[in-house]
Design a protein around this motif. Structure first.
Motif, mmCIF file in Angstrom:
data_model
loop_
_atom_site.group_PDB
_atom_site.id
_atom_site.type_symbol
_atom_site.label_atom_id
_atom_site.label_comp_id
_atom_site.label_asym_id
_atom_site.label_seq_id
_atom_site.Cartn_x
_atom_site.Cartn_y
_atom_site.Cartn_z
ATOM 1 N N SER A 95 51.138 51.098 29.152
ATOM 2 C CA SER A 95 50.021 50.184 28.893
ATOM 3 C C SER A 95 49.352 49.846 30.225
ATOM 4 N N VAL A 96 48.147 49.284 30.137
ATOM 5 C CA VAL A 96 47.422 48.882 31.357
ATOM 6 C C VAL A 96 48.233 47.810 32.093
ATOM 7 N N LYS A 97 48.755 46.853 31.303
ATOM 8 C CA LYS A 97 49.562 45.771 31.908
ATOM 9 C C LYS A 97 50.740 46.356 32.692
ATOM 10 N N GLU A 98 51.373 47.356 32.109
ATOM 11 C CA GLU A 98 52.528 47.990 32.748
ATOM 12 C C GLU A 98 52.130 48.607 34.094
ATOM 13 N N LEU A 99 50.998 49.318 34.101
ATOM 14 C CA LEU A 99 50.575 49.975 35.349
ATOM 15 C C LEU A 99 50.214 48.938 36.415
ATOM 16 N N LEU A 100 49.550 47.837 35.979
ATOM 17 C CA LEU A 100 49.192 46.796 36.957
ATOM 18 C C LEU A 100 50.456 46.196 37.586
ATOM 19 N N ILE A 101 51.492 46.048 36.758
ATOM 20 C CA ILE A 101 52.746 45.477 37.277
ATOM 21 C C ILE A 101 53.466 46.486 38.175
ATOM 22 N N GLU A 127 41.278 52.532 32.845
ATOM 23 C CA GLU A 127 41.145 51.087 32.617
ATOM 24 C C GLU A 127 41.969 50.308 33.655
ATOM 25 N N ALA A 128 43.180 50.798 33.956
ATOM 26 C CA ALA A 128 44.014 50.115 34.962
ATOM 27 C C ALA A 128 43.298 50.122 36.312
ATOM 28 N N ASN A 129 42.678 51.237 36.656
ATOM 29 C CA ASN A 129 41.981 51.317 37.945
ATOM 30 C C ASN A 129 40.750 50.416 37.971
ATOM 31 N N HIS A 130 40.084 50.307 36.807
ATOM 32 C CA HIS A 130 38.943 49.390 36.716
ATOM 33 C C HIS A 130 39.419 47.958 36.992
ATOM 34 N N GLN A 131 40.544 47.585 36.352
ATOM 35 C CA GLN A 131 41.062 46.220 36.528
ATOM 36 C C GLN A 131 41.583 46.006 37.954
ATOM 37 N N LEU A 132 42.203 47.040 38.537
ATOM 38 C CA LEU A 132 42.681 46.910 39.919
ATOM 39 C C LEU A 132 41.514 46.684 40.874
ATOM 40 N N THR A 133 40.385 47.355 40.586
ATOM 41 C CA THR A 133 39.204 47.171 41.434
ATOM 42 C C THR A 133 38.713 45.732 41.330
ATOM 43 N N LEU A 134 38.673 45.191 40.082
ATOM 44 C CA LEU A 134 38.258 43.793 39.911
ATOM 45 C C LEU A 134 39.213 42.840 40.632
ATOM 46 N N LEU A 135 40.462 43.254 40.735
ATOM 47 C CA LEU A 135 41.465 42.410 41.391
ATOM 48 C C LEU A 135 41.484 42.621 42.912
ATOM 49 N N LEU A 140 45.243 53.399 41.487
ATOM 50 C CA LEU A 140 46.357 54.334 41.322
ATOM 51 C C LEU A 140 45.875 55.755 41.518
ATOM 52 N N GLU A 141 46.630 56.532 42.243
ATOM 53 C CA GLU A 141 46.226 57.926 42.449
ATOM 54 C C GLU A 141 47.123 58.869 41.679
ATOM 55 N N GLN A 249 38.732 29.383 22.000
ATOM 56 C CA GLN A 249 38.490 30.825 22.198
ATOM 57 C C GLN A 249 39.233 31.267 23.456
ATOM 58 N N ILE A 250 39.865 32.440 23.372
ATOM 59 C CA ILE A 250 40.521 33.014 24.563
ATOM 60 C C ILE A 250 39.732 34.267 24.924
ATOM 61 N N LYS A 251 39.189 34.270 26.139
ATOM 62 C CA LYS A 251 38.325 35.379 26.554
ATOM 63 C C LYS A 251 39.027 36.201 27.635
ATOM 64 N N PRO A 252 39.241 37.520 27.414
ATOM 65 C CA PRO A 252 39.799 38.328 28.517
ATOM 66 C C PRO A 252 38.770 38.392 29.648
ATOM 67 N N GLU A 253 39.174 38.015 30.832
ATOM 68 C CA GLU A 253 38.227 37.942 31.953
ATOM 69 C C GLU A 253 39.022 37.904 33.249
ATOM 70 N N ILE A 254 38.818 38.891 34.107
ATOM 71 C CA ILE A 254 39.550 38.894 35.383
ATOM 72 C C ILE A 254 38.683 38.252 36.447
ATOM 73 N N LYS A 255 39.193 37.229 37.074
ATOM 74 C CA LYS A 255 38.488 36.610 38.201
ATOM 75 C C LYS A 255 39.463 35.770 39.010
ATOM 76 N N LYS A 256 38.982 35.254 40.149
ATOM 77 C CA LYS A 256 39.845 34.383 40.963
ATOM 78 C C LYS A 256 40.213 33.157 40.130
ATOM 79 N N LYS A 257 41.438 32.707 40.240
ATOM 80 C CA LYS A 257 41.880 31.636 39.341
ATOM 81 C C LYS A 257 41.146 30.325 39.613
ATOM 82 N N GLU A 258 40.894 29.610 38.524
ATOM 83 C CA GLU A 258 40.294 28.282 38.654
ATOM 84 C C GLU A 258 40.773 27.415 37.495
#
Ligand code: SF4
Ligand code: SF4
Length: 301
Positions: A95-101, A127-135, A140-141, A249-258
Motif C-alpha cells: 500500500s502507499v502507506k506501507e511504502l511511506l513508512i 502515488e507514494a512518490n507523489h506523496q513523498l514529494t508533497l512531504l 523511491l527509486e 468531514q475528514i479530508k485527505p490532505e498532506i500539509k505541514k501540521k497545524e
C-alpha cells in the motif's frame, strides 16, 4: 527434530483483533478497511464486530498494515526486504502507506528482478512518490537486477558466500519486523498531517459524541475553545459514523501540521438549568433537552 518443531510452532502467532477495533467500540461503525484489503476473504463483518477465519488466513499482514487504529495484532508481515531494498513480487501489492513508512525506516530502493513492474505496483509507487514529494522527501527509486555475470571459480565461491550472507539477512531482517503499532504514519512524519478534520459549526450541537469516540485525542476542549489536532487523525471515521448531525468531514490532505481553534459559548439550558457548550450564541437549550421528544413530558416542568 521435535525441538525444532516446537521452536517453529512457537514462532507462529494467530492474528488477533483487539478491542481497539472501531466495530467493537462503536455500534455505528462502518469501518471495513481490513476486510477490503484481504484478498482471501478471511475477514467477515458481523453485526457486533469483525471476525478472522483462521482456516483461510495466510498471515500475509495486509489487514494489520491497513487498520488505521492498529487493532490487529500478531501477524509478522511477509515482505522480502534485503539490505534496505524491497524486493518486487507479483504475489502482492504494497500500500502507499506501507511504502511511506518503509521509506522512513530506511528503504533505499525497490529491486525488480523481472523486465517490468505490474500495473498495480506502478500505480502505488507513483502515488507514494507523489506523496513523498508533497512531504518534501526523496522519492523511491526502482533498481533493475543487474545482468547475469559469468564467474571464475574463485568468483563463484565469493558470490555464493555473498548470496549466503544476503539470504541470512533476508531471513532475519530484525529491524523490519514490525508490530501493529508500527503502522502509524504520524510516528514517521511528526511535522506533517495527512488529514484535515472539519466541523460544521452550524450543524454541530456540541453533543461531544465525537470527542468521546475519537481514540486519537484529536479533539481537546480548553477554556472556551475546541482545539482540533489534525495531525493525530488516522482517518478511522469513528467521529463521522457517530455524529448524529452529519457535521464532520475528514479530508485527505498532506500539509505541514497545524491545529484549529474553534471558539464556543457556555450557556445555561432553559429546560434543565444545566450549563452546556454551544457554537451558536443564541442557543437556549442543551443538546439533551433539544433532542428530547416533544411528545413526552419534560422532567423539568
Ligand atoms: S478525528 Fe475522527 S477520523 Fe480522525 S482519528 Fe478521530 S475519530 Fe478517527
Ligand atoms: S458528534 Fe457531531 S454534533 Fe456531536 S460534537 Fe461531534 S461534530 Fe458536534
Amino acid at each position: 527434530m521435535s525441538l525444532l518443531m516446537n521452536w517453529l510452532e512457537s514462532l507462529h502467532i494467530d492474528p488477533n483483533i483487539t478491542n481497539k477495533c472501531s466495530r467493537r467500540r462503536n455500534r455505528r461503525s462502518t469501518c471495513s478497511i481490513c476486510s477490503e484489503v484481504c484478498n482471501k476473504g478471511s475477514l467477515s463483518l458481523t453485526e457486533e464486530a469483525i471476525e478472522i477465519n483462521l482456516e483461510t488466513c495466510t498471515s500475509c499482514g495486509e489487514c494489520m498494515i491497513a487498520c488505521p487504529l492498529s487493532a490487529i495484532e500478531g501477524i509478522p508481515t511477509s515482505r522480502e526486504i534485503n539490505s534496505g531494498c524491497l524486493i518486487y513480487s507479483d504475489c502482492y501489492t504494497p500500500s502507499v502507506k506501507e511504502l511511506l513508512i518503509y521509506k522512513k525506516r530506511g528503504l533505499a530502493h525497490i529491486r525488480v528482478n523481472t523486465s517490468r513492474l505490474n500495473e498495480n505496483w506502478e500505480q502505488t509507487i507513483n502515488e507514494a512518490n507523489h506523496q513523498l514529494t508533497l512531504l518534501g522527501q526523496p522519492v523511491l527509486e526502482i533498481v533493475r537486477k543487474s545482468e547475469e555475470k559469468t564467474f571464475s571459480r574463485r568468483g563463484l565461491f565469493s558470490s555464493l558466500q555473498k548470496e549466503g550472507k544476503q539470504l541470512a539477512k533476508s531471513m532475519t531482517p530484525a529491524s523490519w519486523k514490525m508490530n501493529a503499532n508500527d503502522w502509524v504514519l504520524r510516528h514517521y512524519y511528526p511535522d506533517d498531517q495527512f488529514y484535515t478534520v472539519d466541523i460544521d459549526k452550524d450543524k454541530c450541537t456540541f453533543c461531544q459524541a465525537c470527542f468521546s469516540f475519537c481514540a486519537q485525542a484529536v479533539f481537546q476542549v480548553e477554556n472556551e475553545s475546541l482545539q482540533i489536532e489534525h495531525q493525530n487523525c488516522v482517518n478511522c471515521r469513528d467521529c463521522y459514523d457517530i455524529c448524529p448531525e452529519e457535521a464532520i468531514q475528514i479530508k485527505p490532505e498532506i500539509k505541514k501540521k497545524e491545529n484549529s481553534q474553534l471558539g464556543f459559548h457556555i450557556g445555561e439550558c432553559r429546560d434543565c438549568g444545566r450549563a452546556f457548550h454551544t457554537f451558536q450564541e443564541d442557543k437556549r437549550t442543551c443538546p439533551v433537552c433539544f433532542n428530547r421528544d416533544s411528545g413526552w413530558l419534560s422532567p423539568f416542568e
